[in-house]
Design a protein around this motif. Structure first.
Motif: not given
Length: 265
Positions: A39-44, A48-51, A83-91, A93-102
Protein backbone atom coordinates in the motif's frame (compact mmCIF):
# COMPACT_ATOMS: atom_id res chain seq x y z
CA UNK A 1 31.82 -1.54 11.05
CA UNK A 2 33.29 -3.75 13.76
CA UNK A 3 32.14 -1.57 16.63
CA UNK A 4 28.84 -3.20 17.54
CA UNK A 5 25.95 -0.98 16.55
CA UNK A 6 23.26 -0.54 19.14
CA UNK A 7 20.22 -2.70 18.52
CA UNK A 8 16.82 -1.09 18.24
CA UNK A 9 13.31 -1.84 17.10
CA UNK A 10 10.91 0.66 15.61
CA UNK A 11 7.68 0.72 13.66
CA UNK A 12 7.67 3.08 10.71
CA UNK A 13 3.89 2.83 10.98
CA UNK A 14 2.07 -0.42 11.76
CA UNK A 15 2.63 -1.83 8.28
CA UNK A 16 6.45 -1.66 8.26
CA UNK A 17 8.70 -2.78 11.11
CA UNK A 18 12.38 -1.86 11.32
CA UNK A 19 15.05 -3.38 13.53
CA UNK A 20 18.77 -2.62 13.62
CA UNK A 21 21.51 -4.70 15.18
CA UNK A 22 25.20 -5.30 14.48
CA UNK A 23 25.32 -2.99 11.49
CA UNK A 24 22.30 -4.64 9.85
CA UNK A 25 18.84 -3.15 9.33
CA UNK A 26 15.87 -5.50 8.86
CA UNK A 27 12.82 -4.01 7.15
CA UNK A 28 9.70 -6.17 7.52
CA UNK A 29 6.49 -5.64 5.56
CA UNK A 30 3.91 -6.29 8.25
CA UNK A 31 0.57 -6.98 6.55
CA UNK A 32 0.40 -10.77 6.85
CA UNK A 33 -3.39 -10.89 6.59
CA UNK A 34 -3.07 -9.28 3.15
CA UNK A 35 -0.04 -11.37 2.13
CA UNK A 36 2.04 -8.22 2.68
CA UNK A 37 0.54 -6.49 -0.35
CA UNK A 38 2.04 -3.05 -0.90
CA UNK A 39 0.00 0.00 0.00
CA UNK A 40 1.02 3.63 0.03
CA UNK A 41 1.72 3.30 3.76
CA UNK A 42 4.04 0.36 3.08
CA UNK A 43 5.82 2.28 0.32
CA UNK A 44 6.35 5.26 2.59
CA UNK A 45 7.58 3.04 5.42
CA UNK A 46 10.14 1.28 3.23
CA UNK A 47 11.30 4.57 1.70
CA UNK A 48 11.79 6.07 5.17
CA UNK A 49 13.72 2.97 6.30
CA UNK A 50 16.04 3.12 3.29
CA UNK A 51 16.62 6.84 3.86
CA UNK A 52 17.71 5.97 7.40
CA UNK A 53 19.89 3.09 6.19
CA UNK A 54 21.70 5.37 3.75
CA UNK A 55 22.15 8.11 6.36
CA UNK A 56 23.49 6.07 9.28
CA UNK A 57 27.22 5.36 9.41
CA UNK A 58 26.70 2.49 11.87
CA UNK A 59 24.62 0.49 9.37
CA UNK A 60 26.20 -1.38 6.47
CA UNK A 61 23.53 -3.72 5.08
CA UNK A 62 19.75 -3.90 4.80
CA UNK A 63 17.44 -6.93 4.71
CA UNK A 64 13.92 -6.73 3.32
CA UNK A 65 11.43 -9.43 4.32
CA UNK A 66 7.76 -10.08 4.98
CA UNK A 67 5.84 -11.15 8.07
CA UNK A 68 3.75 -14.28 8.44
CA UNK A 69 5.47 -16.64 6.02
CA UNK A 70 4.95 -14.60 2.85
CA UNK A 71 7.42 -12.15 1.34
CA UNK A 72 5.02 -9.98 -0.65
CA UNK A 73 2.10 -10.69 -2.99
CA UNK A 74 2.57 -7.45 -4.92
CA UNK A 75 0.54 -4.27 -5.12
CA UNK A 76 -2.62 -4.04 -3.04
CA UNK A 77 -5.21 -4.29 -5.83
CA UNK A 78 -8.03 -2.92 -3.67
CA UNK A 79 -6.00 0.20 -3.08
CA UNK A 80 -5.12 0.40 -6.77
CA UNK A 81 -8.79 0.21 -7.77
CA UNK A 82 -9.50 2.99 -5.26
CA UNK A 83 -6.91 5.20 -6.96
CA UNK A 84 -4.02 4.67 -4.54
CA UNK A 85 -0.53 4.50 -6.07
CA UNK A 86 2.03 2.90 -3.74
CA UNK A 87 5.01 5.02 -4.78
CA UNK A 88 7.00 7.01 -2.23
CA UNK A 89 10.09 8.95 -1.31
CA UNK A 90 11.35 9.46 -4.84
CA UNK A 91 12.20 5.74 -4.70
CA UNK A 92 9.30 4.51 -6.82
CA UNK A 93 7.03 1.53 -6.26
CA UNK A 94 7.12 0.17 -2.70
CA UNK A 95 9.63 2.89 -1.82
CA UNK A 96 12.44 0.83 -3.38
CA UNK A 97 11.94 -0.16 -7.03
CA UNK A 98 13.42 2.88 -8.76
CA UNK A 99 16.00 3.94 -6.18
CA UNK A 100 17.13 1.23 -3.77
CA UNK A 101 19.62 1.89 -1.00
CA UNK A 102 23.20 2.90 -1.76
CA UNK A 103 24.15 0.09 0.62
CA UNK A 104 23.72 -3.64 -0.08
CA UNK A 105 20.20 -5.01 0.24
CA UNK A 106 19.24 -8.64 0.75
CA UNK A 107 15.73 -10.00 0.15
CA UNK A 108 14.77 -12.77 2.60
CA UNK A 109 11.93 -14.64 0.90
CA UNK A 110 9.46 -17.11 2.37
CA UNK A 111 6.32 -18.17 0.55
CA UNK A 112 5.36 -15.98 -2.37
CA UNK A 113 7.27 -13.09 -3.95
CA UNK A 114 4.91 -12.27 -6.78
CA UNK A 115 4.25 -9.34 -9.12
CA UNK A 116 5.35 -6.22 -7.26
CA UNK A 117 6.69 -8.48 -4.51
CA UNK A 118 9.06 -10.10 -6.98
CA UNK A 119 10.02 -6.62 -8.17
CA UNK A 120 10.83 -5.61 -4.59
CA UNK A 121 13.12 -8.66 -4.38
CA UNK A 122 14.71 -7.80 -7.73
CA UNK A 123 15.45 -4.29 -6.45
CA UNK A 124 17.64 -5.94 -3.80
CA UNK A 125 21.20 -6.99 -4.60
CA UNK A 126 21.04 -10.50 -3.16
CA UNK A 127 18.28 -13.02 -2.45
CA UNK A 128 18.03 -15.71 0.21
CA UNK A 129 14.92 -17.89 -0.16
CA UNK A 130 13.23 -20.75 1.63
CA UNK A 131 13.19 -23.87 -0.50
CA UNK A 132 9.43 -23.69 -0.88
CA UNK A 133 9.36 -20.05 -1.97
CA UNK A 134 7.95 -19.08 -5.36
CA UNK A 135 8.74 -15.99 -7.42
CA UNK A 136 7.07 -14.55 -10.48
CA UNK A 137 5.71 -11.59 -12.42
CA UNK A 138 2.13 -12.71 -13.23
CA UNK A 139 0.85 -9.23 -14.08
CA UNK A 140 -0.15 -10.28 -17.61
CA UNK A 141 -2.71 -12.63 -16.08
CA UNK A 142 -4.51 -9.53 -14.76
CA UNK A 143 -4.08 -7.44 -17.91
CA UNK A 144 -1.28 -5.47 -16.27
CA UNK A 145 2.44 -5.03 -16.91
CA UNK A 146 5.34 -5.62 -14.51
CA UNK A 147 6.35 -1.99 -14.68
CA UNK A 148 8.18 -1.70 -11.36
CA UNK A 149 11.43 -3.09 -12.69
CA UNK A 150 10.55 -6.74 -13.21
CA UNK A 151 10.77 -6.71 -16.99
CA UNK A 152 14.05 -4.81 -16.95
CA UNK A 153 15.80 -6.52 -14.05
CA UNK A 154 14.72 -10.13 -14.50
CA UNK A 155 16.48 -10.53 -17.85
CA UNK A 156 19.66 -9.16 -16.24
CA UNK A 157 19.58 -11.81 -13.50
CA UNK A 158 18.56 -14.96 -15.40
CA UNK A 159 18.84 -16.09 -19.05
CA UNK A 160 16.79 -13.68 -21.22
CA UNK A 161 14.76 -16.45 -22.84
CA UNK A 162 13.71 -17.77 -19.42
CA UNK A 163 12.84 -14.24 -18.30
CA UNK A 164 10.79 -13.76 -21.47
CA UNK A 165 8.80 -16.92 -20.81
CA UNK A 166 8.04 -15.84 -17.25
CA UNK A 167 7.02 -12.36 -18.39
CA UNK A 168 4.69 -13.59 -21.14
CA UNK A 169 3.12 -16.57 -19.35
CA UNK A 170 2.99 -15.14 -15.84
CA UNK A 171 4.12 -18.53 -14.53
CA UNK A 172 5.92 -18.90 -11.21
CA UNK A 173 9.53 -19.90 -10.60
CA UNK A 174 10.32 -22.18 -7.67
CA UNK A 175 13.17 -21.25 -5.36
CA UNK A 176 15.18 -24.35 -6.26
CA UNK A 177 15.04 -23.51 -9.97
CA UNK A 178 15.69 -19.83 -9.23
CA UNK A 179 18.81 -20.88 -7.35
CA UNK A 180 19.97 -23.02 -10.27
CA UNK A 181 19.54 -20.02 -12.58
CA UNK A 182 21.49 -17.74 -10.23
CA UNK A 183 18.57 -15.52 -9.23
CA UNK A 184 18.60 -16.81 -5.65
CA UNK A 185 22.01 -16.60 -3.99
CA UNK A 186 21.36 -18.95 -1.11
CA UNK A 187 18.66 -21.48 -0.27
CA UNK A 188 17.46 -22.02 3.28
CA UNK A 189 15.07 -24.44 4.90
CA UNK A 190 11.55 -23.04 4.95
CA UNK A 191 11.27 -20.65 7.85
CA UNK A 192 15.00 -19.93 7.92
CA UNK A 193 15.34 -17.43 5.06
CA UNK A 194 15.70 -14.46 7.40
CA UNK A 195 18.35 -16.26 9.44
CA UNK A 196 20.21 -17.10 6.24
CA UNK A 197 19.96 -13.51 5.05
CA UNK A 198 21.24 -12.27 8.39
CA UNK A 199 24.24 -14.61 8.18
CA UNK A 200 25.02 -13.22 4.71
CA UNK A 201 24.48 -9.65 5.91
CA UNK A 202 26.94 -10.08 8.80
CA UNK A 203 29.56 -11.41 6.38
CA UNK A 204 29.16 -8.19 4.37
CA UNK A 205 29.00 -5.93 7.42
CA UNK A 206 32.34 -7.33 8.65
CA UNK A 207 34.08 -5.63 5.71
CA UNK A 208 35.15 -2.04 5.21
CA UNK A 209 31.95 0.01 4.81
CA UNK A 210 33.43 2.48 2.34
CA UNK A 211 34.78 -0.36 0.22
CA UNK A 212 31.47 -2.23 0.30
CA UNK A 213 29.48 0.82 -0.72
CA UNK A 214 31.91 1.70 -3.52
CA UNK A 215 31.93 -1.90 -4.76
CA UNK A 216 28.14 -1.95 -5.02
CA UNK A 217 28.11 1.41 -6.80
CA UNK A 218 30.61 0.24 -9.41
CA UNK A 219 28.83 -3.04 -10.06
CA UNK A 220 25.44 -1.37 -10.38
CA UNK A 221 26.45 1.61 -12.52
CA UNK A 222 29.36 0.36 -14.65
CA UNK A 223 27.27 -1.57 -17.22
CA UNK A 224 25.92 1.76 -18.51
CA UNK A 225 29.32 3.49 -18.70
CA UNK A 226 30.77 4.17 -22.15
CA UNK A 227 33.62 1.75 -22.79
CA UNK A 228 36.18 4.53 -23.16
CA UNK A 229 35.22 6.01 -19.76
CA UNK A 230 35.02 2.86 -17.64
CA UNK A 231 38.45 3.07 -16.00
CA UNK A 232 38.20 6.81 -15.42
CA UNK A 233 34.78 6.54 -13.82
CA UNK A 234 35.85 3.66 -11.64
CA UNK A 235 38.89 5.62 -10.48
CA UNK A 236 36.71 8.53 -9.47
CA UNK A 237 34.82 6.22 -7.13
CA UNK A 238 37.74 4.30 -5.65
CA UNK A 239 40.09 7.26 -5.07
CA UNK A 240 38.26 8.24 -1.90
CA UNK A 241 38.33 4.69 -0.59
CA UNK A 242 42.08 4.25 -1.09
CA UNK A 243 42.71 7.61 0.58
CA UNK A 244 40.59 6.73 3.63
CA UNK A 245 41.59 5.79 7.17
CA UNK A 246 39.92 2.42 6.62
CA UNK A 247 42.31 1.69 3.74
CA UNK A 248 45.15 2.05 6.24
CA UNK A 249 43.37 0.09 8.94
CA UNK A 250 42.69 -2.98 6.80
CA UNK A 251 46.30 -3.80 5.88
CA UNK A 252 47.51 -2.79 9.36
CA UNK A 253 45.04 -5.15 11.03
CA UNK A 254 46.07 -7.93 8.63
CA UNK A 255 49.75 -7.41 9.45
CA UNK A 256 49.01 -7.33 13.18
CA UNK A 257 46.80 -10.44 12.90
CA UNK A 258 43.77 -8.82 14.49
CA UNK A 259 40.24 -7.92 13.33
CA UNK A 260 40.06 -4.48 11.71
CA UNK A 261 38.20 -1.67 13.45
CA UNK A 262 36.43 0.23 10.69
CA UNK A 263 35.64 3.93 11.10
CA UNK A 264 33.91 4.56 7.81
CA UNK A 265 36.27 7.40 7.02
Amino acid sequence: MNDAAASSTAAVGEDVLVTTDGGVMVVTINRPAAKNAVTLAVARGIADALDELDARDDLSVGIVTGAGGTFCAGMDLKGFLAGELPYAGGRGFAGIAERPSDKPLIAAIEGYALAGGCEVALACDLIVAGRGARLGIPEVKRGLVAAAGGLMRLSERIPPNVAMELALTGDFLGAERAHQLGLVNRLADDGDALAGAHELALAIAANGPLAVRASKRIMVTSPSWPAEERWTRQQQIVDGVFASEDAQEGPTAFAEKRPPVWRGR
